[in-house]
Design a protein around this motif. Structure first.
Motif, PDB file in Angstrom:
ATOM      1  N   ARG A  19      33.330  44.447  47.424  1.00  0.00           N
ATOM      2  CA  ARG A  19      34.632  45.096  47.544  1.00  0.00           C
ATOM      3  C   ARG A  19      34.749  46.122  46.432  1.00  0.00           C
ATOM      4  NH1 ARG A  19      37.861  45.532  51.721  1.00  0.00           N
ATOM      5  NH2 ARG A  19      40.079  45.495  51.271  1.00  0.00           N
ATOM      6  N   VAL A  20      34.980  47.349  46.814  1.00  0.00           N
ATOM      7  CA  VAL A  20      35.063  48.414  45.816  1.00  0.00           C
ATOM      8  C   VAL A  20      36.512  48.633  45.401  1.00  0.00           C
ATOM      9  CG1 VAL A  20      34.626  50.846  45.374  1.00  0.00           C
ATOM     10  CG2 VAL A  20      33.062  49.532  46.808  1.00  0.00           C
ATOM     11  N   TYR A  21      36.751  48.656  44.102  1.00  0.00           N
ATOM     12  CA  TYR A  21      38.080  49.022  43.633  1.00  0.00           C
ATOM     13  C   TYR A  21      38.029  50.407  43.007  1.00  0.00           C
ATOM     14  CZ  TYR A  21      39.452  44.480  45.103  1.00  0.00           C
ATOM     15  OH  TYR A  21      39.693  43.398  45.899  1.00  0.00           O
ATOM     16  N   ARG A 112      37.598  32.377  38.603  1.00  0.00           N
ATOM     17  CA  ARG A 112      37.877  30.993  38.990  1.00  0.00           C
ATOM     18  C   ARG A 112      39.054  30.913  39.945  1.00  0.00           C
ATOM     19  NH1 ARG A 112      35.371  27.370  35.158  1.00  0.00           N
ATOM     20  NH2 ARG A 112      34.522  28.841  33.674  1.00  0.00           N
ATOM     21  N   ARG A 113      40.102  31.686  39.618  1.00  0.00           N
ATOM     22  CA  ARG A 113      41.293  31.670  40.481  1.00  0.00           C
ATOM     23  C   ARG A 113      40.976  32.236  41.851  1.00  0.00           C
ATOM     24  NH1 ARG A 113      45.353  32.996  36.010  1.00  0.00           N
ATOM     25  NH2 ARG A 113      45.594  30.880  35.227  1.00  0.00           N
ATOM     26  N   ILE A 114      40.166  33.287  41.864  1.00  0.00           N
ATOM     27  CA  ILE A 114      39.808  33.865  43.161  1.00  0.00           C
ATOM     28  C   ILE A 114      39.097  32.811  44.002  1.00  0.00           C
ATOM     29  CG2 ILE A 114      38.324  35.568  44.297  1.00  0.00           C
ATOM     30  CD1 ILE A 114      39.011  37.500  42.011  1.00  0.00           C
ATOM     31  N   HIS A 115      38.253  32.023  43.355  1.00  0.00           N
ATOM     32  CA  HIS A 115      37.586  30.949  44.083  1.00  0.00           C
ATOM     33  C   HIS A 115      38.580  29.892  44.538  1.00  0.00           C
ATOM     34  CE1 HIS A 115      35.503  26.910  44.003  1.00  0.00           C
ATOM     35  NE2 HIS A 115      34.910  27.508  45.006  1.00  0.00           N
ATOM     36  N   ASP A 145      42.981  41.810  47.402  1.00  0.00           N
ATOM     37  CA  ASP A 145      43.360  43.125  46.872  1.00  0.00           C
ATOM     38  C   ASP A 145      44.660  43.026  46.084  1.00  0.00           C
ATOM     39  OD1 ASP A 145      41.148  44.088  48.025  1.00  0.00           O
ATOM     40  OD2 ASP A 145      42.150  45.192  49.641  1.00  0.00           O
ATOM     41  N   ALA A 146      45.622  42.288  46.634  1.00  0.00           N
ATOM     42  CA  ALA A 146      46.904  42.147  45.948  1.00  0.00           C
ATOM     43  C   ALA A 146      46.694  41.484  44.587  1.00  0.00           C
ATOM     44  CB  ALA A 146      47.871  41.327  46.803  1.00  0.00           C
ATOM     45  N   TYR A 147      45.848  40.460  44.574  1.00  0.00           N
ATOM     46  CA  TYR A 147      45.598  39.740  43.321  1.00  0.00           C
ATOM     47  C   TYR A 147      44.918  40.638  42.290  1.00  0.00           C
ATOM     48  CZ  TYR A 147      43.748  36.377  39.997  1.00  0.00           C
ATOM     49  OH  TYR A 147      43.446  35.715  38.835  1.00  0.00           O
TER      50      TYR A 147
END
Lengths: 155, 209
Positions: A19-21, A112-115, A145-147
């Motif tokens: 995912r590119v930001y 970690r949170r993303i996981h 994306d929001a995160y």
């Protein structure tokens, strides 16, 4: 400070997400880059473990039922970017590249949170998702994306 | 999703700062308890009845009881493969380094967290490559009696599949089966778990040349 991109790999080296930001250019061959990245991290991971001072004490002699102590790479910093690495016990690797000014901010915690909050909720719990396939769930990507965009290091 | 007792009140439990880094012996019990409190719950009757009708359907779909046992295991396996990530995300257990560790983690944290069952680990073999998980009450079989013609049915075999799937995600290939069950007239349930193989992550293939 900024977030460039995010990768998720599984333990077979398959890239589940790229995912590119704020990355400003596209690599010539993203697949090739992913393969190189996985290879580099795999080697680095083993090397980190080999260098671990706790290793000898953990071995039970049989070598059958005990693994080396986990001494995972957390991040490396290069001249103008940093790469953060988080690996779950199930072998998933979450990788985020950011700018170098992240002192005082725990990027590993974000991974970690993303996981825990996004991957588990919107990918693992999604019955339509087949483990090992690239992640295409629109809901997951939207939440992700929001995160990421709400992170103080984003900007 | 965990199973609540009949009067299972939801309690807010403060997440002790240390809880996340704990990972040995007696602390396991506490981790399981904490994870149970935090998780969503369904009434135990709902689970027991749903599971019962699932098993009923599998019996209707397959001819031999042996095949039914196999299918239940397979369903559990597919759940376990996914549940492993959920487990690490929610339990506070940060790692599982060895087969020995896995015993405590599965019995003390996993069983408590997902089934609200107090289970213990015992009967290690001499090589430390097999152990049993023992527990008295089985919420899946709450209202179940096995008719004689189904004596060979391993009613809760799904649980074995879940354990097998989840441990495989940790590179532990195990064999997992019920050796005693209260449904078959034993005084407790025993699941035997034996290590078949410990996998290693293999290096990515080199396709440069």
């Amino acid at each position: 400070m900024t977030v460039y991109c995010l990768y998720i790999f599984n333990r077979y080296g398959e890239c589940l997400l790229y995912r590119v930001y704020k990355r400003t250019y596209a690599p010539r061959d993203p697949g090739d880059e992913q393969k190189n990245m996985y290879g580099m991290l795999f080697a680095m991971r083993n090397f980190c473990q080999k260098m671990s001072p706790a290793q000898a004490a953990e071995s039970d002699g049989k070598g059958l039922t005990q693994r080396e102590v986990q001494a995972h790479l957390q991040y490396y910093v290069a001249g103008n970017y940093a790469l953060h690495y988080f690996e779950t016990p199930t072998g998933l690797r979450f990788i985020m590249t950011t700018g170098t000014q992240f002192t005082g901010f725990d990027v590993n915690q974000c991974l970690r949170r993303i996981h825990a909050r996004l991957y588990v909720e919107y990918v693992v719990s999604n019955a339509l998702y087949t483990p090992g396939e690239p992640i295409q769930s629109a809901l997951f990507l939207e939440k992700l994306d929001a995160y990421v965009k709400a992170l103080p290091i984003y900007e | 999703m965990a199973v609540a007792g009949l009067k299972g009140k939801r309690q807010r439990v403060k997440e002790a700062a240390g809880a996340l880094s704990m990972s040995k012996g007696g602390n396991m019990q506490k981790l399981g308890e904490l994870a149970l409190q935090k998780g969503e719950r369904v009434p135990v009757e709902l689970l027991a009845l749903t599971y019962g009708s699932l098993v009923r359907q599998v019996i209707a779909d397959y001819e031999s009881i042996e095949e039914v046992n196999k299918q239940l295991d397979l369903m559990g396996y597919n759940i376990g493969v996914r549940l492993a990530d959920d487990f690490f995300a929610k339990s506070g257990v940060s790692d599982c380094r060895s087969f020995q560790d896995s015993a405590e983690i599965v019995a003390k944290v996993g069983f408590k967290m997902y089934l609200n069952v107090q289970a213990s680990v015992d009967l290690w073999n001499a090589d430390n490559t097999a152990y049993s998980i023992l527990f008295d009450e089985n919420p899946l079989a709450e209202f179940t009696e096995l008719p004689e013609e189904y004596a060979q049915l391993s009613f809760s075999n799904l649980v074995c599949g879940v354990i097998r799937g989840a441990l495989e995600m940790l590179l532990l290939v195990v064999k997992c089966e019920f050796v005693r069950s209260t449904l078959q007239g034993n005084e407790m349930n025993e699941i035997r778990i034996s290590l078949v193989e410990m996998l290693r992550e293999s290096a990515p293939e080199d396709d440069e040349d």
